[in-house]
Design a protein around this motif. Structure first.
Motif, PDB file in Angstrom:
ATOM      1  N   UNK A 150       0.649  -1.028   0.280  1.00  0.00           N
ATOM      2  CA  UNK A 150      -0.094   0.297   0.158  1.00  0.00           C
ATOM      3  C   UNK A 150       1.239   1.368   0.284  1.00  0.00           C
ATOM      4  N   UNK A 151       1.896   1.449   0.703  1.00  0.00           N
ATOM      5  CA  UNK A 151       2.468   2.286   1.044  1.00  0.00           C
ATOM      6  C   UNK A 151       3.078   2.222  -0.284  1.00  0.00           C
ATOM      7  N   UNK A 152       4.013   1.866  -0.968  1.00  0.00           N
ATOM      8  CA  UNK A 152       5.017   1.195  -2.160  1.00  0.00           C
ATOM      9  C   UNK A 152       3.866   2.241  -3.054  1.00  0.00           C
ATOM     10  N   UNK A 153       2.696   1.596  -3.139  1.00  0.00           N
ATOM     11  CA  UNK A 153       1.753   2.286  -4.337  1.00  0.00           C
ATOM     12  C   UNK A 153       1.242   3.371  -3.980  1.00  0.00           C
ATOM     13  N   UNK A 154       1.372   4.003  -2.482  1.00  0.00           N
ATOM     14  CA  UNK A 154       0.278   5.212  -2.185  1.00  0.00           C
ATOM     15  C   UNK A 154       2.342   6.588  -3.175  1.00  0.00           C
ATOM     16  N   UNK A 155       3.432   5.366  -2.887  1.00  0.00           N
ATOM     17  CA  UNK A 155       4.581   6.657  -3.120  1.00  0.00           C
ATOM     18  C   UNK A 155       4.667   7.149  -4.828  1.00  0.00           C
ATOM     19  N   UNK A 156       4.515   5.744  -5.134  1.00  0.00           N
ATOM     20  CA  UNK A 156       4.069   5.249  -6.758  1.00  0.00           C
ATOM     21  C   UNK A 156       3.504   6.772  -7.220  1.00  0.00           C
ATOM     22  N   UNK A 157       2.117   6.714  -7.254  1.00  0.00           N
ATOM     23  CA  UNK A 157       0.586   7.702  -7.142  1.00  0.00           C
ATOM     24  C   UNK A 157       1.631   9.318  -7.174  1.00  0.00           C
ATOM     25  N   UNK A 158       2.013   9.510  -6.073  1.00  0.00           N
ATOM     26  CA  UNK A 158       3.301  10.917  -5.852  1.00  0.00           C
ATOM     27  C   UNK A 158       4.460  11.584  -6.168  1.00  0.00           C
ATOM     28  N   UNK A 190       6.963   9.727  -5.781  1.00  0.00           N
ATOM     29  CA  UNK A 190       7.949   9.788  -4.975  1.00  0.00           C
ATOM     30  C   UNK A 190       9.116   8.909  -5.066  1.00  0.00           C
ATOM     31  N   UNK A 191      10.021   9.265  -5.007  1.00  0.00           N
ATOM     32  CA  UNK A 191      10.926   7.377  -5.418  1.00  0.00           C
ATOM     33  C   UNK A 191      11.448   6.844  -3.847  1.00  0.00           C
ATOM     34  N   UNK A 192      11.426   5.904  -3.785  1.00  0.00           N
ATOM     35  CA  UNK A 192      12.060   5.400  -1.914  1.00  0.00           C
ATOM     36  C   UNK A 192      12.677   4.211  -2.726  1.00  0.00           C
ATOM     37  N   UNK A 193      13.132   3.802  -1.329  1.00  0.00           N
ATOM     38  CA  UNK A 193      14.605   2.389  -1.530  1.00  0.00           C
ATOM     39  C   UNK A 193      13.627   1.710   0.405  1.00  0.00           C
ATOM     40  N   UNK A 216      11.306   2.645   4.760  1.00  0.00           N
ATOM     41  CA  UNK A 216      12.170   3.748   3.922  1.00  0.00           C
ATOM     42  C   UNK A 216      12.674   4.592   4.138  1.00  0.00           C
ATOM     43  N   UNK A 217      13.120   5.116   3.558  1.00  0.00           N
ATOM     44  CA  UNK A 217      13.689   6.203   2.755  1.00  0.00           C
ATOM     45  C   UNK A 217      13.112   7.120   1.358  1.00  0.00           C
ATOM     46  N   UNK A 218      12.318   7.801   1.412  1.00  0.00           N
ATOM     47  CA  UNK A 218      11.763   8.487   0.851  1.00  0.00           C
ATOM     48  C   UNK A 218      11.889   9.674   0.123  1.00  0.00           C
ATOM     49  N   UNK A 219      11.749  10.172  -1.019  1.00  0.00           N
ATOM     50  CA  UNK A 219      12.171  11.547  -1.681  1.00  0.00           C
ATOM     51  C   UNK A 219      11.928  11.953  -2.861  1.00  0.00           C
ATOM     52  N   UNK A 220      12.129  13.205  -3.399  1.00  0.00           N
ATOM     53  CA  UNK A 220      11.894  13.434  -4.998  1.00  0.00           C
ATOM     54  C   UNK A 220      12.877  15.033  -3.924  1.00  0.00           C
ATOM     55  N   UNK A 221      12.132  15.997  -5.228  1.00  0.00           N
ATOM     56  CA  UNK A 221      13.194  16.629  -5.517  1.00  0.00           C
ATOM     57  C   UNK A 221      13.040  18.619  -4.333  1.00  0.00           C
ATOM     58  N   UNK A 222      12.301  18.142  -3.597  1.00  0.00           N
ATOM     59  CA  UNK A 222      11.063  19.376  -2.986  1.00  0.00           C
ATOM     60  C   UNK A 222      11.653  18.189  -1.399  1.00  0.00           C
ATOM     61  N   UNK A 223      11.261  17.025  -1.291  1.00  0.00           N
ATOM     62  CA  UNK A 223      11.353  16.626  -0.105  1.00  0.00           C
ATOM     63  C   UNK A 223      11.627  14.987  -0.039  1.00  0.00           C
TER      64      UNK A 223
END
Length: 163
Positions: A29-37, A39-42, A73-80
């Motif tokens: 669920x979390x990974x799907x959420x990140x993809x929908x936003x 957001x990259x994640x590891x 998880x470590x989650x990121x994009x260009x802003x956060x």
């Protein structure tokens, strides 16, 4: 084949049974959420194996609980960027809450990396809370004990309705 425990019964299994029957729906669920936003994640698995009983790390089960409670998880994009602990249940053990406080202090407090606890539900709902927010919600959360005596706060009614 893994057996899905009836609603509210999984915590009654011993740790070996819980691990054997672990289904990572919250992570999915979390990974799907990140993809929908966008957001990259590891995923940050120190253990590198979801089956803790078969860990490649010697004596994994006897390691410091703090080491084992490193964020998921470590989650990121260009802003956060953020560290995230993913929860499949709205129940948070008191000991885990103390670990969350330590992780926040060590890795996020005063840094550019935020730290969140994400409650992820089977219906796809994801709710993010900071450690401070959870600590402030303790006063209205339900308190309980598992059959093995471990204490927890149940944020269920709060995480399903707030925000």
């Amino acid at each position: 084949m893994k057996e899905v425990s009836p609603q509210g019964e999984h915590n009654k299994l011993n740790s070996t049974e819980r691990i054997k029957n672990y289904i990572p729906f919250a992570e999915d669920v979390f990974e799907q959420y990140c993809k929908s936003k966008d957001m990259k994640f590891r995923q940050l698995h120190l253990n590198d194996n979801a089956d803790f009983g078969e860990s490649p790390i010697p004596m994994w089960t006897s390691m410091s609980p703090f080491l084992k409670s490193f964020p998921d998880y470590f989650v990121y994009n260009d802003k956060k960027q953020m560290l995230v602990e993913v929860k499949s249940s709205p129940k948070v053990k008191v000991k885990d809450l103390m670990h969350y406080c330590a992780v926040h202090t060590l890795y996020a407090e005063g840094q550019s990396t935020d730290y969140y606890i994400a409650f992820c539900f089977k219906d796809g709902v994801v709710k993010f809370y900071t450690v401070e927010e959870l600590l402030n919600l303790i006063q209205i959360a339900d308190y309980g004990k598992y059959h093995d005596g471990k204490e927890y706060y149940d944020f269920g009614s709060i995480t399903r309705t707030s925000r």
